[in-house]
Design an enzyme around this catalytic site. Structure first.
Site, PDB file in Angstrom:
ATOM      1  N   HIS A 236       0.823  -1.195   0.000  1.00 44.49           N
ATOM      2  CA  HIS A 236       0.000   0.000   0.000  1.00 44.49           C
ATOM      3  C   HIS A 236       0.866   1.257   0.000  1.00 44.49           C
ATOM      4  O   HIS A 236       0.594   2.201  -0.736  1.00 44.49           O
ATOM      5  CB  HIS A 236      -1.019   0.064   1.138  1.00 44.49           C
ATOM      6  N   TYR A 240       1.745   5.283  -2.468  1.00 49.10           N
ATOM      7  CA  TYR A 240       2.074   6.673  -2.115  1.00 49.10           C
ATOM      8  C   TYR A 240       3.480   7.045  -2.560  1.00 49.10           C
ATOM      9  O   TYR A 240       3.767   8.221  -2.744  1.00 49.10           O
ATOM     10  CB  TYR A 240       1.857   6.927  -0.621  1.00 49.10           C
ATOM     11  N   HIS A 387      -9.848   1.149 -10.559  1.00 47.57           N
ATOM     12  CA  HIS A 387      -9.345   2.072  -9.531  1.00 47.57           C
ATOM     13  C   HIS A 387      -7.883   2.417  -9.766  1.00 47.57           C
ATOM     14  O   HIS A 387      -7.497   3.581  -9.770  1.00 47.57           O
ATOM     15  CB  HIS A 387      -9.543   1.425  -8.155  1.00 47.57           C
ATOM     16  N   PHE A 388      -7.051   1.411 -10.021  1.00 51.45           N
ATOM     17  CA  PHE A 388      -5.638   1.792 -10.109  1.00 51.45           C
ATOM     18  C   PHE A 388      -5.242   2.316 -11.488  1.00 51.45           C
ATOM     19  O   PHE A 388      -4.188   2.932 -11.616  1.00 51.45           O
ATOM     20  CB  PHE A 388      -4.696   0.723  -9.537  1.00 51.45           C
ATOM     21  N   HIS A 389      -6.108   2.107 -12.475  1.00 48.89           N
ATOM     22  CA  HIS A 389      -5.801   2.809 -13.730  1.00 48.89           C
ATOM     23  C   HIS A 389      -6.187   4.285 -13.641  1.00 48.89           C
ATOM     24  O   HIS A 389      -5.644   5.106 -14.366  1.00 48.89           O
ATOM     25  CB  HIS A 389      -6.463   2.111 -14.919  1.00 48.89           C
ATOM     26  N   ARG A 452     -11.025  -9.669 -12.114  1.00 46.62           N
ATOM     27  CA  ARG A 452      -9.774  -9.135 -12.629  1.00 46.62           C
ATOM     28  C   ARG A 452      -8.831 -10.311 -12.893  1.00 46.62           C
ATOM     29  O   ARG A 452      -9.113 -11.441 -12.467  1.00 46.62           O
ATOM     30  CB  ARG A 452      -9.150  -8.145 -11.640  1.00 46.62           C
ATOM     31  N   ARG A 453      -7.698 -10.054 -13.556  1.00 45.41           N
ATOM     32  CA  ARG A 453      -6.651 -11.053 -13.743  1.00 45.41           C
ATOM     33  C   ARG A 453      -7.198 -12.355 -14.309  1.00 45.41           C
ATOM     34  O   ARG A 453      -7.015 -13.439 -13.736  1.00 45.41           O
ATOM     35  CB  ARG A 453      -5.955 -11.344 -12.415  1.00 45.41           C
TER      36      ARG A 453
HETATM   37 FE1  HAS Z   1      -5.801   2.222  -4.003  1.00 45.37          FE
HETATM   38  C1  HAS Z   1      -6.116  -1.181  -4.469  1.00 45.37           C
HETATM   39  C2  HAS Z   1      -7.836   2.069  -1.284  1.00 45.37           C
HETATM   40  C3  HAS Z   1      -5.318   5.602  -3.428  1.00 45.37           C
HETATM   41  C4  HAS Z   1      -3.268   2.254  -6.322  1.00 45.37           C
HETATM   42  N1  HAS Z   1      -4.889   0.812  -5.180  1.00 45.37           N
HETATM   43  C5  HAS Z   1      -5.179  -0.531  -5.233  1.00 45.37           C
HETATM   44  C6  HAS Z   1      -4.308  -1.173  -6.185  1.00 45.37           C
HETATM   45  C7  HAS Z   1      -3.473  -0.202  -6.679  1.00 45.37           C
HETATM   46  C8  HAS Z   1      -3.849   1.039  -6.047  1.00 45.37           C
HETATM   47  C9  HAS Z   1      -2.346  -0.389  -7.678  1.00 45.37           C
HETATM   48  O1  HAS Z   1      -8.948  -0.126   0.554  1.00 45.37           O
HETATM   49  C10 HAS Z   1      -4.359  -2.634  -6.589  1.00 45.37           C
HETATM   50  C11 HAS Z   1      -3.395  -3.499  -5.907  1.00 45.37           C
HETATM   51  C12 HAS Z   1      -3.512  -4.907  -6.402  1.00 45.37           C
HETATM   52  O2  HAS Z   1      -2.935  -5.210  -7.465  1.00 45.37           O
HETATM   53  O3  HAS Z   1      -4.221  -5.706  -5.782  1.00 45.37           O
HETATM   54  N2  HAS Z   1      -6.486   3.576  -2.642  1.00 45.37           N
HETATM   55  C13 HAS Z   1      -7.320   3.316  -1.620  1.00 45.37           C
HETATM   56  C14 HAS Z   1      -7.605   4.539  -0.880  1.00 45.37           C
HETATM   57  C15 HAS Z   1      -6.885   5.542  -1.503  1.00 45.37           C
HETATM   58  C16 HAS Z   1      -6.185   4.919  -2.591  1.00 45.37           C
HETATM   59  C17 HAS Z   1      -8.482   4.691   0.323  1.00 45.37           C
HETATM   60  N3  HAS Z   1      -4.561   3.651  -4.740  1.00 45.37           N
HETATM   61  C18 HAS Z   1      -4.525   4.973  -4.373  1.00 45.37           C
HETATM   62  C19 HAS Z   1      -3.501   5.655  -5.122  1.00 45.37           C
HETATM   63  C20 HAS Z   1      -2.920   4.707  -5.943  1.00 45.37           C
HETATM   64  C21 HAS Z   1      -3.600   3.459  -5.682  1.00 45.37           C
HETATM   65  C22 HAS Z   1      -3.171   7.111  -4.983  1.00 45.37           C
HETATM   66  C23 HAS Z   1      -1.806   4.813  -6.914  1.00 45.37           C
HETATM   67  C24 HAS Z   1      -1.112   5.865  -7.160  1.00 45.37           C
HETATM   68  N4  HAS Z   1      -6.809   0.742  -3.082  1.00 45.37           N
HETATM   69  C25 HAS Z   1      -7.554   0.877  -1.967  1.00 45.37           C
HETATM   70  C26 HAS Z   1      -8.034  -0.441  -1.534  1.00 45.37           C
HETATM   71  C27 HAS Z   1      -7.527  -1.380  -2.432  1.00 45.37           C
HETATM   72  C28 HAS Z   1      -6.764  -0.597  -3.395  1.00 45.37           C
HETATM   73  C29 HAS Z   1      -8.879  -0.781  -0.391  1.00 45.37           C
HETATM   74  C30 HAS Z   1      -7.687  -2.908  -2.385  1.00 45.37           C
HETATM   75  C31 HAS Z   1      -8.840  -3.342  -3.155  1.00 45.37           C
HETATM   76  C32 HAS Z   1      -8.975  -4.841  -3.196  1.00 45.37           C
HETATM   77  O4  HAS Z   1     -10.049  -5.339  -2.784  1.00 45.37           O
HETATM   78  O5  HAS Z   1      -8.073  -5.554  -3.630  1.00 45.37           O
HETATM   79  C33 HAS Z   1      -6.827   6.995  -1.052  1.00 45.37           C
HETATM   80  O6  HAS Z   1      -5.504   7.368  -0.846  1.00 45.37           O
HETATM   81  C34 HAS Z   1      -7.484   7.931  -2.023  1.00 45.37           C
HETATM   82  C35 HAS Z   1      -7.576   9.347  -1.468  1.00 45.37           C
HETATM   83  C36 HAS Z   1      -7.783  10.348  -2.564  1.00 45.37           C
HETATM   84  C37 HAS Z   1      -8.739  11.286  -2.575  1.00 45.37           C
HETATM   85  C38 HAS Z   1      -8.838  12.227  -3.762  1.00 45.37           C
HETATM   86  C39 HAS Z   1      -8.396  13.655  -3.456  1.00 45.37           C
HETATM   87  C40 HAS Z   1      -8.411  14.498  -4.695  1.00 45.37           C
HETATM   88  C41 HAS Z   1      -7.413  15.308  -5.110  1.00 45.37           C
HETATM   89  C42 HAS Z   1      -7.547  16.034  -6.424  1.00 45.37           C
HETATM   90  C43 HAS Z   1      -7.955  17.474  -6.227  1.00 45.37           C
HETATM   91  C44 HAS Z   1      -8.394  18.076  -7.509  1.00 45.37           C
HETATM   92  C45 HAS Z   1      -8.107  19.334  -7.879  1.00 45.37           C
HETATM   93  C46 HAS Z   1      -8.571  19.725  -9.209  1.00 45.37           C
HETATM   94  C47 HAS Z   1      -7.299  20.278  -7.055  1.00 45.37           C
HETATM   95  C48 HAS Z   1      -9.713  11.445  -1.473  1.00 45.37           C
HETATM   96  C49 HAS Z   1      -6.173  15.508  -4.307  1.00 45.37           C
HETATM   97  C50 HAS Z   1      -8.929  21.166  -9.339  1.00 45.37           C
HETATM   98  C51 HAS Z   1      -8.816  21.640 -10.733  1.00 45.37           C
HETATM   99  C52 HAS Z   1      -9.518  22.677 -11.274  1.00 45.37           C
HETATM  100  C53 HAS Z   1      -8.871  23.584 -12.173  1.00 45.37           C
HETATM  101  C54 HAS Z   1     -10.970  22.897 -11.058  1.00 45.37           C
HETATM  102 CU    CU Z   2      -3.850   0.181  -0.663  1.00 42.74          CU
END
Ligand code: HAS
Ligand code: CU
Length: 564
Positions: A236, A240, A387-389, A452-453
């Site tokens: 995990h 980050y 999700h991860f794409h 998946r997979r």
């Molecule tokens: Fe995830 C599975 C939960 C973030 C990558 N994640 C994965 C896997 C990958 C991955 C690769 O709880 C698959 C692993 C595998 O092969 O089995 N993930 C989360 C949570 C977050 C999260 C809670 N993941 C990421 C990030 C990744 C990533 C970042 C890659 C870089 N993930 C999971 C969970 C699984 C999981 C379960 C397991 C699922 C399973 O069952 O197998 C959090 O960190 C997300 C928080 C993000 C936010 C968004 C904030 C928004 C922002 C943008 C602001 C926009 C602006 C635009 C400023 C709350 C910061 C303004 C623009 C204008 C001009 C208007």
């Molecule tokens: Cu994770």
């Protein structure tokens, strides 16, 4: 047609003009070139596997679906990212810590580069000859050639040397600037590498003490649950390690590009420290449906996962505030008038904004996945792949493309021409559209239960499985968009490396200035021992008892199996 430079009117020769030392240039370009080489092979594998899974093509018998999937995951998720991140960090350290890397950092940097490269070449060769079709998570009891794990170990240990290079330049700066708080870029690079060192302990123990002895046949059996738990201790936080460099760009470089200021010198530091604390003790959210871990400990890690969402929400707020302040400073009126004032025609801005917009639904998907009960409905479905794409392959990767488009010219002494800038914007649009087709559809069909997979199958024409098929077509269309997007990105890379017009003027390396109102950050933020101590403590609390029970209740262990 004579191409005119986009930024050489005044922006190019402003306070942020910068010339790299030749030694640093070589080191950084080596990393970036390796990253883009991995992008080329990884993206071909990605296209082929999606077309095969949609039933559009049949792979020749020499190439397996899972083999391609392994190459795709390893080369893009692990290799492209790591090499790009390290190269980008070196560039920003040279830029903000006195104009160059120190000699020791360069030596450490090259050791890291060669170790990682050798590791990657060994691992990739074994994947290509079909001796390591174990996917990028290399779950036991599937067993690859032992040399695949040796390659993985070299990649990890090599990256430690890269981390030492980062620490070395930072420590030299601190010795020379006693009592000052470090430049924001350097602080963030150090924080990311601390997170990385802590996280990789898990996978290093797994590879060195479990997978290598077992695959060489020195021991017969492996404790599978333990190996997976060690993997996710790392896995995990790995996400980050990908995300934080993108945040560095958003916090530190983009304010300059939008003509704004970094409004706080403390909040971005606090954000990164929260990641050090909460990135690691949350690996169980990948194992919520696995036996062998009691639900109390899973639930504890679910709560900690919700904590690690906080720094991303802080980031969303800060970046939006930076944009709004920049727009208002340029005379924007009304509630949303500032949006129009942003440099939409600048690829250095456009790509990462596309990345940010995609991160909003992507992050929401993460919170759904992390919700203990909801995870059961989508675990191991295409929802996770979607999700991860969106997170990794869009938010992180598009930000990296936005960095590459100015970083490469600033290293090669070439101009980012108007045409390349335009192509960068086209690239980001293609990527965004491709990802809506690909990742959006993966989320939907994942909710319908598509695993998946898994290679193409109709499961005996079962009606549930047949209902998935049209979605697979949409995913394949998305993959074609993304493949074209990758080719354009590779073209941009090669053009900026070798073809774009040379310039003798120093090229802009954008670093945002601090707002005058930004206060000196509190000293405690830079007392690393405190944060490392807290991070280790949290991990010990979250993991000790589960690890003990994985040892105590371990079955005899599994013999290796080969599924391909
Ligand atoms: Fe995830 C599975 C939960 C973030 C990558 N994640 C994965 C896997 C990958 C991955 C690769 O709880 C698959 C692993 C595998 O092969 O089995 N993930 C989360 C949570 C977050 C999260 C809670 N993941 C990421 C990030 C990744 C990533 C970042 C890659 C870089 N993930 C999971 C969970 C699984 C999981 C379960 C397991 C699922 C399973 O069952 O197998 C959090 O960190 C997300 C928080 C993000 C936010 C968004 C904030 C928004 C922002 C943008 C602001 C926009 C602006 C635009 C400023 C709350 C910061 C303004 C623009 C204008 C001009 C208007
Ligand atoms: Cu994770």
């Amino acid at each position: 047609m004579a191409e005119t430079a986009v930024y050489d009117r005044k922006a190019n020769i402003d306070s942020s003009s910068f010339r790299f030392q030749p030694e640093d240039k070589r080191l950084i370009l080596a990393h970036l070139s390796f990253a883009f080489g991995a992008l080329l092979i990884g993206t071909i594998a990605g296209l082929l596997q999606t077309l095969q899974r949609a039933g559009w093509i049949t792979l020749p018998p020499q190439i397996g679906y899972y083999q391609l999937l392994t190459a795709h995951g390893v080369l893009l998720a692990l290799v492209f990212t790591t090499f790009f991140i390290v190269g980008y960090f070196y560039s920003g350290l040279a830029r903000t810590l006195g104009g160059e890397l120190n000699p020791r950092a360069r030596v450490l940097g090259w050791i890291g580069f060669y170790m990682m490269s050798v590791g990657v070449i060994i691992a990739t060769a074994l994947i290509l000859v079909n001796e390591a079709t174990v996917l990028y998570t290399f779950y036991a009891p599937m067993e690859a050639s032992p040399w695949f794990y040796v390659g993985a170990a070299l990649l990890v240990v090599g990256s430690w040397f890269s981390a030492f290079a980062v620490f070395s330049s930072y420590l030299r700066w601190r010795r020379e600037h006693k009592g000052e708080s470090s430049p924001l870029f350097a602080f963030m690079a150090v924080a990311t590498m601390i997170l990385w060192l802590h996280a990789t302990l898990g996978v290093a123990v797994e590879v060195v003490f479990q997978l290598i002895p077992w695959s060489f046949g020195w021991v017969d059996r492996i404790n599978v649950s333990l190996s997976r738990t060690l993997f996710w201790y790392f896995g995990h936080a790995l996400v980050y390690f990908w995300l934080l460099p993108a945040y560095v760009y958003w916090y530190v470089n983009i304010p300059k590009i939008v003509g704004g200021k970094i409004f706080s010198n403390s909040l971005p530091r606090l954000t990164f420290l929260l990641f050090i604390l909460f990135s690691i003790p949350v690996g169980f959210h990948h194992q919520l449906n696995e036996p062998g871990i009691t639900s109390f400990w899973k639930f504890l890690q679910v709560i900690l996962t919700m904590m690690v969402v906080v720094p991303s929400l802080l980031t969303a707020f800060s970046i939006l505030a930076t944009f709004e302040l920049a727009g208002r400073a340029k005379g924007a009126k009304g509630l949303f008038g500032w949006i129009k004032k942003l440099p939409w025609k600048d690829a250095r801005f456009f790509s990462p904004v596309m990345a940010m917009l995609i991160f909003v639904p992507a992050g929401a998907g993460g919170i759904i996945l992390a919700s203990y009960q909801l995870n059961q409905t989508v675990h191991n479905t295409w929802f996770v792949t979607g999700h991860f794409h969106m997170t990794l392959a869009s938010t992180v990767v598009l930000t990296f493309f936005g960095i590459a488009i100015w970083l490469i010219p600033s290293l090669t002494g070439r101009k980012l021409t108007r045409n390349m800038n335009r192509l960068g914007i086209v690239q980001a649009i293609l990527w965004g559209v491709g990802m809506i087709f690909l990742s959006g559809t993966m989320h939907i069909v994942g909710l319908m239960g598509a695993p998946r997979r898994s290679a193409y199958a109709t499961y005996g024409n079962h009606e549930v499985a047949m209902a998935w098929l049209p979605y697979y077509d949409i995913i394949a269309i998305g993959a074609v968009f993304l493949f074209v997007g990758s080719l354009i990105e590779l073209y941009i890379f090669l053009h900026l490396m070798f073809v774009a017009p040379k310039t003798n003027e120093p090229v802009q390396y954008p670093i945002g200035d601090m707002a005058e109102t930004a206060k000196e950050p509190p000293r405690i933020l830079e007392r690393w021992s405190v944060w490392i101590g807290l991070s280790l403590t949290l991990s010990i609390i979250a993991y000790t008892i589960p690890f003990i029970s994985l040892f105590e209740h371990a079955p005899p262990g599994s013999l290796p199996i080969r599924t391909w």
